[in-house]
Enzyme design. Sequence first.
Site, PDB file in Angstrom:
ATOM      1  N   LYS A  92      -9.572   7.195  -7.930  1.00 47.75           N
ATOM      2  CA  LYS A  92      -8.340   7.135  -7.152  1.00 47.75           C
ATOM      3  C   LYS A  92      -8.440   5.977  -6.188  1.00 47.75           C
ATOM      4  CE  LYS A  92      -4.413   8.640  -5.679  1.00 47.75           C
ATOM      5  NZ  LYS A  92      -3.911   7.262  -6.002  1.00 47.75           N
ATOM      6  N   GLN A 113     -13.750   2.980  -1.008  1.00 43.52           N
ATOM      7  CA  GLN A 113     -12.798   4.033  -1.376  1.00 43.52           C
ATOM      8  C   GLN A 113     -13.532   5.326  -1.743  1.00 43.52           C
ATOM      9  OE1 GLN A 113      -9.278   2.800  -1.768  1.00 43.52           O
ATOM     10  NE2 GLN A 113      -8.829   4.942  -1.386  1.00 43.52           N
ATOM     11  N   LYS A 128     -10.474   0.937  -7.580  1.00 47.10           N
ATOM     12  CA  LYS A 128      -9.565  -0.079  -7.033  1.00 47.10           C
ATOM     13  C   LYS A 128      -9.265  -1.090  -8.130  1.00 47.10           C
ATOM     14  CE  LYS A 128      -7.714  -0.902  -3.019  1.00 47.10           C
ATOM     15  NZ  LYS A 128      -7.431   0.023  -1.911  1.00 47.10           N
ATOM     16  N   GLY A 167      -0.544   1.983  -4.461  1.00 46.65           N
ATOM     17  CA  GLY A 167      -0.298   0.651  -3.918  1.00 46.65           C
ATOM     18  C   GLY A 167      -1.418   0.172  -3.010  1.00 46.65           C
ATOM     19  N   ASP A 168      -1.354  -1.069  -2.649  1.00 48.69           N
ATOM     20  CA  ASP A 168      -2.253  -1.682  -1.656  1.00 48.69           C
ATOM     21  C   ASP A 168      -1.578  -2.990  -1.251  1.00 48.69           C
ATOM     22  OD1 ASP A 168      -5.133  -1.408  -0.455  1.00 48.69           O
ATOM     23  OD2 ASP A 168      -5.056  -3.481  -1.120  1.00 48.69           O
ATOM     24  N   THR A 211      -0.399   5.971   5.919  1.00 48.85           N
ATOM     25  CA  THR A 211      -1.585   5.224   6.385  1.00 48.85           C
ATOM     26  C   THR A 211      -1.437   4.866   7.866  1.00 48.85           C
ATOM     27  OG1 THR A 211      -1.709   4.295   4.160  1.00 48.85           O
ATOM     28  CG2 THR A 211      -3.158   3.343   5.807  1.00 48.85           C
ATOM     29  N   SER A 380      -1.688  10.555  -0.887  1.00 45.90           N
ATOM     30  CA  SER A 380      -1.676  10.363  -2.344  1.00 45.90           C
ATOM     31  C   SER A 380      -2.231  11.607  -3.029  1.00 45.90           C
ATOM     32  CB  SER A 380      -2.534   9.160  -2.731  1.00 45.90           C
ATOM     33  OG  SER A 380      -1.810   7.966  -2.574  1.00 45.90           O
TER      34      SER A 380
HETATM   35  P1  NDP Z   1       1.146  -5.235   2.530  1.00 45.62           P
HETATM   36  O1  NDP Z   1       1.084  -6.206   1.423  1.00 45.62           O
HETATM   37  O2  NDP Z   1       2.263  -4.271   2.604  1.00 45.62           O
HETATM   38  O3  NDP Z   1       1.046  -5.983   3.943  1.00 45.62           O
HETATM   39  C1  NDP Z   1       0.028  -6.866   4.257  1.00 45.62           C
HETATM   40  C2  NDP Z   1       0.440  -7.591   5.516  1.00 45.62           C
HETATM   41  O4  NDP Z   1      -0.665  -8.328   6.024  1.00 45.62           O
HETATM   42  C3  NDP Z   1       1.568  -8.606   5.280  1.00 45.62           C
HETATM   43  O5  NDP Z   1       2.470  -8.532   6.351  1.00 45.62           O
HETATM   44  C4  NDP Z   1       0.822  -9.935   5.263  1.00 45.62           C
HETATM   45  O6  NDP Z   1       1.622 -11.021   5.720  1.00 45.62           O
HETATM   46  C5  NDP Z   1      -0.243  -9.663   6.277  1.00 45.62           C
HETATM   47  N1  NDP Z   1      -1.411 -10.519   6.152  1.00 45.62           N
HETATM   48  C6  NDP Z   1      -2.160 -10.791   5.063  1.00 45.62           C
HETATM   49  N2  NDP Z   1      -3.176 -11.599   5.390  1.00 45.62           N
HETATM   50  C7  NDP Z   1      -3.065 -11.843   6.719  1.00 45.62           C
HETATM   51  C8  NDP Z   1      -3.813 -12.572   7.657  1.00 45.62           C
HETATM   52  N3  NDP Z   1      -4.894 -13.259   7.300  1.00 45.62           N
HETATM   53  N4  NDP Z   1      -3.409 -12.564   8.966  1.00 45.62           N
HETATM   54  C9  NDP Z   1      -2.314 -11.874   9.356  1.00 45.62           C
HETATM   55  N5  NDP Z   1      -1.567 -11.164   8.507  1.00 45.62           N
HETATM   56  C10 NDP Z   1      -1.935 -11.149   7.208  1.00 45.62           C
HETATM   57  O7  NDP Z   1      -0.233  -4.444   2.453  1.00 45.62           O
HETATM   58  P2  NDP Z   1      -0.586  -2.999   3.056  1.00 45.62           P
HETATM   59  O8  NDP Z   1       0.075  -2.810   4.357  1.00 45.62           O
HETATM   60  O9  NDP Z   1      -0.407  -2.010   1.970  1.00 45.62           O
HETATM   61  O10 NDP Z   1      -2.164  -3.141   3.243  1.00 45.62           O
HETATM   62  C11 NDP Z   1      -2.708  -3.769   4.388  1.00 45.62           C
HETATM   63  C12 NDP Z   1      -4.185  -3.414   4.502  1.00 45.62           C
HETATM   64  O11 NDP Z   1      -4.328  -1.986   4.596  1.00 45.62           O
HETATM   65  C13 NDP Z   1      -5.061  -3.828   3.316  1.00 45.62           C
HETATM   66  O12 NDP Z   1      -6.351  -4.118   3.784  1.00 45.62           O
HETATM   67  C14 NDP Z   1      -5.109  -2.559   2.475  1.00 45.62           C
HETATM   68  O13 NDP Z   1      -6.241  -2.527   1.641  1.00 45.62           O
HETATM   69  C15 NDP Z   1      -5.199  -1.503   3.569  1.00 45.62           C
HETATM   70  N6  NDP Z   1      -4.783  -0.157   3.219  1.00 45.62           N
HETATM   71  C16 NDP Z   1      -3.565   0.074   2.654  1.00 45.62           C
HETATM   72  C17 NDP Z   1      -3.180   1.364   2.356  1.00 45.62           C
HETATM   73  C18 NDP Z   1      -1.835   1.683   1.802  1.00 45.62           C
HETATM   74  O14 NDP Z   1      -1.561   2.868   1.613  1.00 45.62           O
HETATM   75  N7  NDP Z   1      -0.970   0.712   1.546  1.00 45.62           N
HETATM   76  C19 NDP Z   1      -4.092   2.508   2.596  1.00 45.62           C
HETATM   77  C20 NDP Z   1      -5.310   2.150   3.271  1.00 45.62           C
HETATM   78  C21 NDP Z   1      -5.635   0.859   3.545  1.00 45.62           C
HETATM   79  P3  NDP Z   1       2.935 -11.527   4.922  1.00 45.62           P
HETATM   80  O15 NDP Z   1       3.988 -10.515   5.268  1.00 45.62           O
HETATM   81  O16 NDP Z   1       3.166 -12.872   5.484  1.00 45.62           O
HETATM   82  O17 NDP Z   1       2.545 -11.502   3.483  1.00 45.62           O
HETATM   83  O1  2IT Z   2      -7.095   1.579   0.491  1.00 50.65           O
HETATM   84  C1  2IT Z   2      -6.488   2.639   0.252  1.00 50.65           C
HETATM   85  O2  2IT Z   2      -6.920   3.727   0.624  1.00 50.65           O
HETATM   86  C2  2IT Z   2      -5.208   2.560  -0.453  1.00 50.65           C
HETATM   87  N1  2IT Z   2      -4.749   1.462  -0.747  1.00 50.65           N
HETATM   88  C3  2IT Z   2      -4.489   3.808  -0.843  1.00 50.65           C
HETATM   89  C4  2IT Z   2      -5.035   4.338  -2.139  1.00 50.65           C
HETATM   90  C5  2IT Z   2      -4.285   5.489  -2.742  1.00 50.65           C
HETATM   91  O3  2IT Z   2      -4.696   5.897  -3.851  1.00 50.65           O
HETATM   92  O4  2IT Z   2      -3.315   5.995  -2.173  1.00 50.65           O
END
Ligand code: NDP
Ligand code: 2IT
Length: 448
Positions: A92, A113, A128, A167-168, A211, A380
């Site tokens: 997952k 993860q 992943k 997603g991620d 998250t 999830s």
């Molecule tokens: P998104 O793609 O929705 O958003 C990522 C954001 O980060 C965008 O706004 C992007 O900018 C910005 N970004 C990327 N690189 C940089 C940088 N170097 N400096 C500043 N801003 C930056 O991704 P998520 O929100 O889904 O994921 C964000 C993080 O959280 C990742 O590390 C992911 O692995 C982690 N995560 C996500 C989960 C989820 O459920 N989605 C769960 C747990 C962890 P721009 O808008 O310009 O592209």
């Molecule tokens: O980094 C993470 O925990 C995620 N991107 C969410 C993973 C999931 O299966 O919901």
Amino acid sequence: MYKSKYLNELFDGVKTKYSNEPEFIQAVEEFFDSMDFLVEKDPNIEKSAVLERLIVPERIIQFRVPWVDDNGKIQVNTGYRVQFNSAIGPYKGGMRFDKSVNLSVLKFLGFEQTFKNSLTGLPMGGGKGGSDFDPKNKSDAEVMRFCQSFMSEFYHFIGPDMDVPAGDLGFGAREIGYMVGEYKKLTHKWGRVFTGKGMSYGGSLARPESTGYGLCYFVEEMLKTYKNTDFKGKKVIISGKGKVSIMALKKAVELGAIVVGMSDTSGYIGSDKALDYDEIYSIANNRGNLEKEYIKKHSDVKHSSNPNDLWKIKCDIALPCATQAEISIINAKELKENGCYLVAEGANMPCNIDAIRYFNENGVLFAPGKASNAGGVAVSGLEMSQNAMHLTWTFEEVDSKLKDIMVNIFNECYKKAKEFNVPTNLALGANISGFLKVYDAMIQEGVI
Ligand code: NDP
Ligand code: 2IT
């Protein structure tokens, strides 16, 4: 250097064998920092070679993804899924679409993860995947064709009891929809194979919020436990304006925080006063450029085209929610000098290892992503339960379960940290708590 000779040798081997995988090496190094407290106490860790087994993914799938762009040109990307560890449940974990995606990044994410999913208390293994495909500036039709081509290979390897992606970064509701649609077409099965689905086809309420909300619930526990306070009136900075950042912003504001800085790849904005929540929300929804768009209506904010300048803003709490390696040791020192006393990771591994060590040694409370951002995968897991039971819980039910899970994760981490006489070292608490369940399952399942 670790205290344990065994760990030093093992880590030297990791560095040599995976010398071209810096992200994966950092994730292992940080995990071994905590294992150093455990291996001498429990000789069976070395004897059972559980760590040697844990650092090697059970399976890596890599494939070609050809697709045709809007100009009729054939493009080729690489698709991956790292099925890291299934000791406690089916693989997952999320899917990432970004030009920076490679095996090192996906291996670090899959490794972390595994422990994160264990911490949620739900039966989910770690995985992943993703691609070096960059969804930015692509039309919806291009993204759809890419997702369909990706799934035409990927569908062999996933399933509700096998591997359930989500997603991620760079991979959200749009991509999940196209993937699920194609999976259904290829297999003639309803797509119970992704989480983060839209509400109209089996998604869970509160998954989009989970998250960011979960991160704030975790921080609330930290503030209460270590500082006898809460979010009210605290100055907070949040990096990114993506799925995690926006929901962290929403919950932090709801809990009384003053969010004074945010960023995206185009730069940062900062102020002494609360930023305009509605404006940021609208820019994010339209996939706009934060720095350029925001200053059109708010010319008084500080801003620059360097997202890392965010860490120079005076604040109480920093929530890095964008990507890995956002906070270097220099940024860590800037944060501390500017009054920041709590850093909680919404992203995966946004802090470099020397920054984490600096926080732990200099009185800055630090929450590791595998604990503080576990709310997403936890919901999830709840989406999988609802799908399996063919029912839907209300937003309030899911949110309340999410809160319980985050409070429980904090308590587990805190309890372990105290047990090892380092009560503020939540990274140690998270690593050891997450590891113990996986370790137990791996021993019971034999050498496989
Ligand atoms: P998104 O793609 O929705 O958003 C990522 C954001 O980060 C965008 O706004 C992007 O900018 C910005 N970004 C990327 N690189 C940089 C940088 N170097 N400096 C500043 N801003 C930056 O991704 P998520 O929100 O889904 O994921 C964000 C993080 O959280 C990742 O590390 C992911 O692995 C982690 N995560 C996500 C989960 C989820 O459920 N989605 C769960 C747990 C962890 P721009 O808008 O310009 O592209
Ligand atoms: O980094 C993470 O925990 C995620 N991107 C969410 C993973 C999931 O299966 O919901």
